[in-house]
Design a protein around this motif. Structure first.
Motif, mmCIF file in Angstrom:
data_model
loop_
_atom_site.group_PDB
_atom_site.id
_atom_site.type_symbol
_atom_site.label_atom_id
_atom_site.label_comp_id
_atom_site.label_asym_id
_atom_site.label_seq_id
_atom_site.Cartn_x
_atom_site.Cartn_y
_atom_site.Cartn_z
ATOM 1 N N GLN A 87 55.825 11.612 -46.875
ATOM 2 C CA GLN A 87 55.701 10.458 -45.988
ATOM 3 C C GLN A 87 56.240 10.775 -44.592
ATOM 4 N N ALA A 127 59.213 10.897 -51.220
ATOM 5 C CA ALA A 127 59.528 9.749 -52.075
ATOM 6 C C ALA A 127 59.174 10.132 -53.505
ATOM 7 N N ALA A 149 67.504 4.318 -47.720
ATOM 8 C CA ALA A 149 66.942 4.926 -48.927
ATOM 9 C C ALA A 149 67.390 6.384 -49.065
ATOM 10 N N VAL A 150 67.506 7.087 -47.942
ATOM 11 C CA VAL A 150 68.021 8.464 -47.975
ATOM 12 C C VAL A 150 69.466 8.453 -48.445
ATOM 13 N N PHE A 167 59.642 13.038 -45.023
ATOM 14 C CA PHE A 167 60.319 12.411 -46.151
ATOM 15 C C PHE A 167 59.549 12.673 -47.433
ATOM 16 N N THR A 226 67.223 7.708 -52.989
ATOM 17 C CA THR A 226 65.894 7.384 -53.518
ATOM 18 C C THR A 226 64.770 7.988 -52.685
ATOM 19 N N THR A 227 65.108 8.474 -51.510
ATOM 20 C CA THR A 227 64.164 9.154 -50.628
ATOM 21 C C THR A 227 64.860 10.401 -50.103
ATOM 22 N N ARG A 228 64.094 11.474 -49.961
ATOM 23 C CA ARG A 228 64.656 12.725 -49.440
ATOM 24 C C ARG A 228 64.152 12.922 -48.013
ATOM 25 N N THR A 247 64.604 3.149 -44.155
ATOM 26 C CA THR A 247 64.319 4.521 -44.596
ATOM 27 C C THR A 247 65.606 5.321 -44.699
#
Length: 173
Positions: free
Chosen positions: A94, A81, A57-58, A79, A62-64, A54
């Motif tokens: 999420q 997505a 991805a941050v 998060f 690709t993920t906030r 995770t």
């Protein structure tokens, strides 16, 4: 967030130790019965692996991530997505997590509203999320402007004799 509470901020560049800190938070929330992908007694290594993925991805964008407090010692997180292609107008909320000892003081709601504000700023017009049935979560999200649009019966299996519905929610921005 109320005065005196932890600062809420978006994490763009996770600091060293962020994955370990997220793993610690996630394990603590899970062991307290939190509905964030696992159940009490789950292998902490598996939770830590997903926390590391995770945070990666941050870091990749690709993920906030929005955090309450210090990203290297968070009091809570949520998060976003973002969708892509024909779903690029929406994002999925999420893993809203708050340290058990801080729950009930509005921090979860503040994190959720920070995610909504971030989504609006990015131009999303829709947020979606899933909430585990048999918990207060469906009511929590409904009270904060999300509308239940369906249920996935038996969508999560907590044990051999405990299947729960996943309540599916949307909030139009």
């Amino acid at each position: 967030m109320t005065a005196g509470g932890p600062a809420l901020r978006r994490v763009v560049d996770p600091p060293p130790g962020a994955a370990e800190a997220l793993g610690d938070l996630w394990i603590t929330v899970t062991e307290a019965g939190g509905a964030v992908d696992f159940v009490p007694g789950w292998d902490p290594g598996e939770i830590r692996d997903l926390a590391a993925a995770t945070i990666a991805a941050v870091a990749a964008g690709t993920t906030r991530m929005i955090v309450a407090g210090d990203p290297a010692a968070p009091d809570g997180t949520v998060f976003l997505a973002p969708g892509s292609g024909i779903a690029a107008h929406r994002a999925d909320v999420q893993r809203l997590m708050v340290r058990p000892e801080l729950q009930g003081n509005g921090l979860g709601g503040a994190l959720l509203e920070a995610a909504v504000a971030d989504a609006r700023e990015l131009g999303f017009t829709m947020l979606t999320l899933g909430a585990r049935g048999g918990t207060p979560l469906p009511h929590f999200y409904a009270d904060r402007g999300f509308t239940e649009y369906g249920r996935l019966g038996g969508g999560v299996r907590l044990s051999a004799d405990d299947d729960r519905d996943v309540h599916l929610f949307v909030r139009y921005l």
